[in-house]
Scaffold this motif. Structure first.
Motif, PDB file in Angstrom:
ATOM      1  N   LEU A 147       0.827  -1.206   0.000  1.00 15.00           N
ATOM      2  CA  LEU A 147       0.000   0.000   0.000  1.00 15.00           C
ATOM      3  C   LEU A 147       0.863   1.258   0.000  1.00 15.00           C
ATOM      4  N   ARG A 148       1.986   1.227   0.698  1.00 14.58           N
ATOM      5  CA  ARG A 148       2.902   2.378   0.661  1.00 14.58           C
ATOM      6  C   ARG A 148       3.410   2.615  -0.752  1.00 14.58           C
ATOM      7  N   ALA A 149       3.827   1.538  -1.419  1.00 14.93           N
ATOM      8  CA  ALA A 149       4.345   1.668  -2.773  1.00 14.93           C
ATOM      9  C   ALA A 149       3.262   2.141  -3.744  1.00 14.93           C
ATOM     10  N   LEU A 150       2.050   1.638  -3.540  1.00 12.63           N
ATOM     11  CA  LEU A 150       0.957   2.021  -4.423  1.00 12.63           C
ATOM     12  C   LEU A 150       0.594   3.486  -4.251  1.00 12.63           C
ATOM     13  N   THR A 151       0.400   3.936  -3.016  1.00 18.27           N
ATOM     14  CA  THR A 151       0.000   5.324  -2.789  1.00 18.27           C
ATOM     15  C   THR A 151       1.071   6.305  -3.253  1.00 18.27           C
ATOM     16  N   ALA A 152       2.329   5.868  -3.275  1.00 19.90           N
ATOM     17  CA  ALA A 152       3.405   6.737  -3.752  1.00 19.90           C
ATOM     18  C   ALA A 152       3.258   7.066  -5.233  1.00 19.90           C
ATOM     19  N   ARG A 153       2.456   6.286  -5.955  1.00 16.87           N
ATOM     20  CA  ARG A 153       2.278   6.498  -7.395  1.00 16.87           C
ATOM     21  C   ARG A 153       1.035   7.324  -7.718  1.00 16.87           C
ATOM     22  N   PHE A 154       0.368   7.825  -6.674  1.00 19.20           N
ATOM     23  CA  PHE A 154      -0.806   8.684  -6.856  1.00 19.20           C
ATOM     24  C   PHE A 154      -0.505  10.084  -6.351  1.00 19.20           C
ATOM     25  N   HIS A 155      -1.182  11.051  -6.940  1.00 22.08           N
ATOM     26  CA  HIS A 155      -0.993  12.434  -6.506  1.00 22.08           C
ATOM     27  C   HIS A 155      -1.633  12.684  -5.139  1.00 22.08           C
ATOM     28  N   ALA A 156      -2.652  11.897  -4.801  1.00 22.46           N
ATOM     29  CA  ALA A 156      -3.295  12.029  -3.491  1.00 22.46           C
ATOM     30  C   ALA A 156      -3.992  10.723  -3.139  1.00 22.46           C
ATOM     31  N   THR A 157      -4.050  10.426  -1.838  1.00 19.30           N
ATOM     32  CA  THR A 157      -4.858   9.329  -1.314  1.00 19.30           C
ATOM     33  C   THR A 157      -5.905   9.958  -0.407  1.00 19.30           C
ATOM     34  N   VAL A 158      -7.160   9.839  -0.805  1.00 20.16           N
ATOM     35  CA  VAL A 158      -8.262  10.531  -0.140  1.00 20.16           C
ATOM     36  C   VAL A 158      -8.938   9.591   0.847  1.00 20.16           C
ATOM     37  N   CYS A 159      -9.086  10.046   2.101  1.00 16.58           N
ATOM     38  CA  CYS A 159      -9.750   9.268   3.147  1.00 16.58           C
ATOM     39  C   CYS A 159     -11.018   9.975   3.591  1.00 16.58           C
ATOM     40  N   PRO A 174       2.300   8.174   1.620  1.00 22.86           N
ATOM     41  CA  PRO A 174       2.502   9.604   1.370  1.00 22.86           C
ATOM     42  C   PRO A 174       1.248  10.291   0.826  1.00 22.86           C
ATOM     43  N   ARG A 175       1.227  11.608   0.941  1.00 26.49           N
ATOM     44  CA  ARG A 175       0.205  12.465   0.335  1.00 26.49           C
ATOM     45  C   ARG A 175      -1.222  12.022   0.690  1.00 26.49           C
ATOM     46  N   VAL A 176      -1.435  11.689   1.946  1.00 28.22           N
ATOM     47  CA  VAL A 176      -2.763  11.298   2.433  1.00 28.22           C
ATOM     48  C   VAL A 176      -3.514  12.562   2.837  1.00 28.22           C
ATOM     49  N   VAL A 177      -4.737  12.704   2.353  1.00 26.34           N
ATOM     50  CA  VAL A 177      -5.559  13.854   2.706  1.00 26.34           C
ATOM     51  C   VAL A 177      -6.917  13.360   3.208  1.00 26.34           C
ATOM     52  N   CYS A 178      -7.451  14.050   4.182  1.00 30.71           N
ATOM     53  CA  CYS A 178      -8.778  13.730   4.702  1.00 30.71           C
ATOM     54  C   CYS A 178      -9.776  14.719   4.120  1.00 30.71           C
ATOM     55  N   VAL A 179     -10.727  14.197   3.364  1.00 27.01           N
ATOM     56  CA  VAL A 179     -11.836  14.992   2.843  1.00 27.01           C
ATOM     57  C   VAL A 179     -13.108  14.301   3.337  1.00 27.01           C
ATOM     58  N   PRO A 180     -13.616  14.685   4.508  1.00 25.32           N
ATOM     59  CA  PRO A 180     -14.704  13.922   5.127  1.00 25.32           C
ATOM     60  C   PRO A 180     -15.899  13.716   4.201  1.00 25.32           C
ATOM     61  N   PHE A 181     -16.346  12.463   4.118  1.00 26.34           N
ATOM     62  CA  PHE A 181     -17.555  12.165   3.371  1.00 26.34           C
ATOM     63  C   PHE A 181     -18.735  12.854   4.059  1.00 26.34           C
ATOM     64  N   GLY A 182     -19.854  12.926   3.360  1.00 27.59           N
ATOM     65  CA  GLY A 182     -21.010  13.594   3.930  1.00 27.59           C
ATOM     66  C   GLY A 182     -22.313  12.911   3.570  1.00 27.59           C
ATOM     67  N   ILE A 183     -23.387  13.377   4.170  1.00 30.21           N
ATOM     68  CA  ILE A 183     -24.711  12.824   3.923  1.00 30.21           C
ATOM     69  C   ILE A 183     -25.633  13.943   3.436  1.00 30.21           C
TER      70      ILE A 183
END
Length: 390
Positions: A147-159, A174-183
């Motif tokens: 998962l570390r190697a995979l996320t390194a190949r993306f511009h962002a990992t959205v949680c 790397p480059r993990v960002v939190c964009v809270p889901f909503g209802i």
């Protein structure tokens, strides 16, 4: 922008990923973006949905749940991406879809959206039971390295939530960002509570003064641990009369229906209710939602229950626990027995209803709206696209 989501899990029976991607199509259209979802299906086809397009690529049915199909033809996937030429390529799973996305050309921004904590949801419980917790930690080192190697190949990992973003960062992604889901708050309210519907759902205990209607909501799959919730509710029924309404469908439904037939309390299976007004009315008519999954990335059903004025009983882990304000919730340990879940539910049902409803609405007010989530997500994509275009 043109946004293409390459999805590996899209079921005709619904589910969290499909619900989210349907929102993506709708909210993208509202904001003037072109949104396309590429997903496996029973046949090659293209259809319009919520102002966007869904492109289905033929794949074999999945053995556990045949309503899902496998994304497998790499050449066809790459050809479809080449034809669509998105500004943003969003990927909704860390498996084949993500690996193919890293090979796609003519892409501005690549984003991995984490819809499932796949390591701790699926691998860890099996390994912990067979090897013990310490050995499981060692055995899980390779998946985390992947998962570390995979996320390194993306511009962002959205949680969807900060708890998962923190976990991924702790494991070196790397480059993990939190964009809270909503209802969609506007669809949900305790005012939708329907006494006549509640009476019908209560069945044989409808005329019992202290009877409670318990809701179980979500996809009926092993990781949701609905069987354990059923065992807990059967135990609870010995203390006070209850009825159970199940809003959801999935591969475990036949087994759960067999379990329900032997339970001492009435159980009604409603399937996935696609009409949102009916869903909102049914959910608001419950007295409590009991949730079994300790590894939700967000917990849509828990958030929607709170917005409906329904208090919740949830495991002390995952996205569901993030919403568990003590004013409207009871928590139980993630590895709790059925008896412990029953005790937590009983504790909540003994609390004054008016205070629980007020606490639920207060907790729900802190949950993001679907609109605010997509405003933030699209703004981030726009900024990233501008950055890579320089």
């Amino acid at each position: 922008m043109k946004i293409v989501d390459l999805a590996e899990f899209w079921s005709e029976r619904g589910g969290g990923v499909r619900a989210y991607l349907t929102q993506l199509l709708r909210e993208g259209k509202i904001r003037g973006h072109e949104v396309v979802v590429i997903a496996p299906g029973a046949r090659d086809e293209e259809m319009s949905l919520e102002g966007g397009r869904v492109v289905r690529l033929r794949g074999p049915a999945m053995p556990y749940d045949p309503s899902y199909h496998a994304l497998w033809n790499v050449r066809q996937i790459l050809a479809t991406l080449e034809r669509e030429r998105p500004d943003v390529l969003e990927v909704s799973s860390p498996y084949l879809a993500a690996l193919v996305a890293t090979r796609a050309r003519s892409i501005g921004v690549r984003s991995l959206v984490v819809h499932s904590d796949f390591i701790d949801t699926y691998a860890r419980p099996v390994l912990s039971r067979s090897l013990g917790a310490r050995v499981a930690d060692v055995a899980l080192a390779p998946p985390w390295a992947y998962l570390r190697a995979l996320t390194a190949r993306f511009h962002a990992t959205v949680c969807a939530g900060e708890w998962l973003a923190t976990k991924l960062r702790r494991h070196g992604c790397p480059r993990v960002v939190c964009v809270p889901f909503g209802i969609r708050h506007e669809e949900l309210s305790p005012s939708h509570r329907d006494p006549a519907l509640r009476h019908a759902l209560m069945d044989s205990v409808a005329h019992t003064p202290d009877a409670a209607l318990v809701a179980v909501v979500g996809r009926l799959a092993l990781e949701k641990r609905v069987a354990r919730v059923f065992e807990a509710l059967a135990t609870l029924h010995r203390e006070r009369p209850i009825a159970v309404v199940v809003l959801g469908d999935g591969p475990e439904r036949p087994r759960l229906e067999a379990l329900a037939a032997a339970m001492p309390c009435p159980v009604r299976f409603c399937g996935f209710i696609t009409d949102r007004a009916t869903y909102a009315r049914t959910l608001a008519s419950a007295d409590v939602l009991v949730h079994g999954c300790p590894s939700e990335t967000f917990g849509f059903s828990v958030a929607e229950a709170l917005a409906s004025g329904v208090p919740v009983v949830v495991p002390d882990g995952g996205g569901a626990a993030e919403f568990a304000d003590p004013a409207a919730a009871e928590r139980y340990p993630t590895e709790a027995s059925a008896v412990e879940i029953a005790v937590a539910t009983s504790r909540l049902l003994r609390r004054p209803r008016e205070a629980l409803v007020a606490g639920a609405l207060s907790a729900a007010s802190r949950v993001a709206s679907a609109a605010s989530h997509f405003d933030a997500l699209f703004a981030r994509y726009g900024a990233m696209l501008a950055e890579v275009s320089r």
